[in-house]
Write a protein that holds these residues in place. Sequence first.
Motif, mmCIF file in Angstrom:
data_model
loop_
_atom_site.group_PDB
_atom_site.id
_atom_site.type_symbol
_atom_site.label_atom_id
_atom_site.label_comp_id
_atom_site.label_asym_id
_atom_site.label_seq_id
_atom_site.Cartn_x
_atom_site.Cartn_y
_atom_site.Cartn_z
ATOM 1 N N GLY A 1 0.840 -1.178 0.000
ATOM 2 C CA GLY A 1 0.000 0.000 0.000
ATOM 3 C C GLY A 1 0.880 1.235 0.000
ATOM 4 O O GLY A 1 2.087 1.162 -0.200
ATOM 5 N N PHE A 2 0.272 2.370 0.241
ATOM 6 C CA PHE A 2 1.007 3.624 0.251
ATOM 7 C C PHE A 2 2.015 3.671 1.388
ATOM 8 O O PHE A 2 2.997 4.410 1.326
ATOM 9 N N ALA A 3 1.774 2.872 2.438
ATOM 10 C CA ALA A 3 2.652 2.905 3.615
ATOM 11 C C ALA A 3 4.099 2.604 3.266
ATOM 12 O O ALA A 3 5.008 3.323 3.673
ATOM 13 N N THR A 4 4.316 1.537 2.500
ATOM 14 C CA THR A 4 5.687 1.150 2.172
ATOM 15 C C THR A 4 6.386 2.244 1.375
ATOM 16 O O THR A 4 7.533 2.615 1.663
ATOM 17 N N ALA B 1 -6.006 7.069 15.003
ATOM 18 C CA ALA B 1 -5.487 8.306 14.411
ATOM 19 C C ALA B 1 -6.104 8.487 13.042
ATOM 20 O O ALA B 1 -6.663 7.541 12.466
ATOM 21 N N LYS B 2 -5.999 9.689 12.519
ATOM 22 C CA LYS B 2 -6.510 9.981 11.189
ATOM 23 C C LYS B 2 -5.349 10.042 10.204
ATOM 24 O O LYS B 2 -4.217 10.325 10.579
ATOM 25 N N ALA B 3 -5.635 9.777 8.952
ATOM 26 C CA ALA B 3 -4.610 9.867 7.907
ATOM 27 C C ALA B 3 -4.030 11.266 7.913
ATOM 28 O O ALA B 3 -4.760 12.259 7.983
ATOM 29 N N PRO C 1 0.703 8.266 6.995
ATOM 30 C CA PRO C 1 0.566 8.706 5.598
ATOM 31 C C PRO C 1 -0.796 9.343 5.331
ATOM 32 O O PRO C 1 -1.816 8.873 5.835
ATOM 33 N N ALA C 2 -0.797 10.409 4.557
ATOM 34 C CA ALA C 2 -2.053 11.082 4.214
ATOM 35 C C ALA C 2 -2.963 10.171 3.401
ATOM 36 O O ALA C 2 -4.185 10.341 3.371
ATOM 37 N N GLU C 3 -2.361 9.166 2.716
ATOM 38 C CA GLU C 3 -3.139 8.255 1.862
ATOM 39 C C GLU C 3 -3.554 6.978 2.598
ATOM 40 O O GLU C 3 -4.111 6.066 1.990
ATOM 41 N N ALA C 4 -3.257 6.900 3.899
ATOM 42 C CA ALA C 4 -3.554 5.674 4.655
ATOM 43 C C ALA C 4 -5.054 5.369 4.632
ATOM 44 O O ALA C 4 -5.890 6.242 4.861
ATOM 45 N N GLN D 1 2.844 -1.532 20.681
ATOM 46 C CA GLN D 1 1.512 -0.914 20.731
ATOM 47 C C GLN D 1 1.056 -0.645 19.307
ATOM 48 O O GLN D 1 1.875 -0.441 18.405
ATOM 49 N N THR D 2 -0.264 -0.647 19.109
ATOM 50 C CA THR D 2 -0.819 -0.505 17.760
ATOM 51 C C THR D 2 -1.771 0.695 17.676
ATOM 52 O O THR D 2 -2.533 0.959 18.597
ATOM 53 N N VAL D 3 -1.709 1.396 16.539
ATOM 54 C CA VAL D 3 -2.632 2.492 16.271
ATOM 55 C C VAL D 3 -3.399 2.133 14.998
ATOM 56 O O VAL D 3 -2.832 1.596 14.045
ATOM 57 N N THR D 4 -4.708 2.405 15.000
ATOM 58 C CA THR D 4 -5.570 2.095 13.858
ATOM 59 C C THR D 4 -6.044 3.379 13.193
ATOM 60 O O THR D 4 -6.494 4.313 13.867
ATOM 61 N N VAL D 5 -5.945 3.432 11.871
ATOM 62 C CA VAL D 5 -6.376 4.595 11.126
ATOM 63 C C VAL D 5 -7.895 4.591 11.037
ATOM 64 O O VAL D 5 -8.510 3.596 10.643
ATOM 65 N N GLN D 6 -8.502 5.703 11.415
ATOM 66 C CA GLN D 6 -9.970 5.791 11.387
ATOM 67 C C GLN D 6 -10.492 6.075 9.973
ATOM 68 O O GLN D 6 -9.814 6.729 9.192
#
Length: 249
Positions: free
Chosen positions: A90-93, A150-152, A217-220, A244-249
């Motif tokens: 995805g965009f993350a890499t 968190a948000k993108a 990432p803004a595209e997450a 710890q883990t964060v999930t994009v809303q």
Amino acid sequence: MVTRSLRFKKLVAASVLLPFASILCHAQESANADLDSCVVQEQTILTAKGAGLGVVAGLGAALFGKNKDDSIKKAAIGAAVGGAVGAAAGFATAYYTAIDTCYKKNPSWIPESKIERTKDYARVKKEIRYDPKRDGAKTLVSKIDMPATAKAGDKIDMASRFIAMTPDGSEANVAFERKLTVIEDGKETLLPFPGKVKEDRTVEPGENIETSRLPIPAEAKSGTQYRYEFAVSMAGKPASVAAQTVTVQ
């Protein structure tokens, strides 16, 4: 007279320091802008490389097409697939690889994590019943405080709480290691950490909090998860690790 003199000194100090504060702030903003520009450029290059590979694959398959229309379709599909592959997980890499490339080109841009002491040696020694002879050099990561969501485009702080104890109560020379993993559609992919992956630091004995910042990432895509792993070791002993883990809303 003393009061007026003190006020005058404060005004002079402020007039001297404020320009320097402004310069430092501007320098930081400039560095951030330069990093953002570099990341966009590197992402474009990575995407172009992926799309290029896709075109080659598509044209290769098109050679075996039965007709001209078939060949054109296969070439187009190859380009699309190549673009997706270029983004890897995805965009993350592409995003974190771009940041890593920019930091390698400009080492001065790499952010320094913040370390703050929260409990002194004597207090921690009592709380964990630390025995210098029995325990020797001891490190332990107790928890990582960071947002669950968190948000993108957000930039979140990750505060890792750890203890570092030495037998004689002297300063502790510790080794940090950081890892970042993206979890998308059930698949885990290790990403370049946006900062120092490994580093040695000297800290005061007791409990400390190490704070690093993670840009999302803004595209997450919504639902994408990022797992941060923080490890501390000392004197060649096995590292203490927390995640710890964060999930994009």
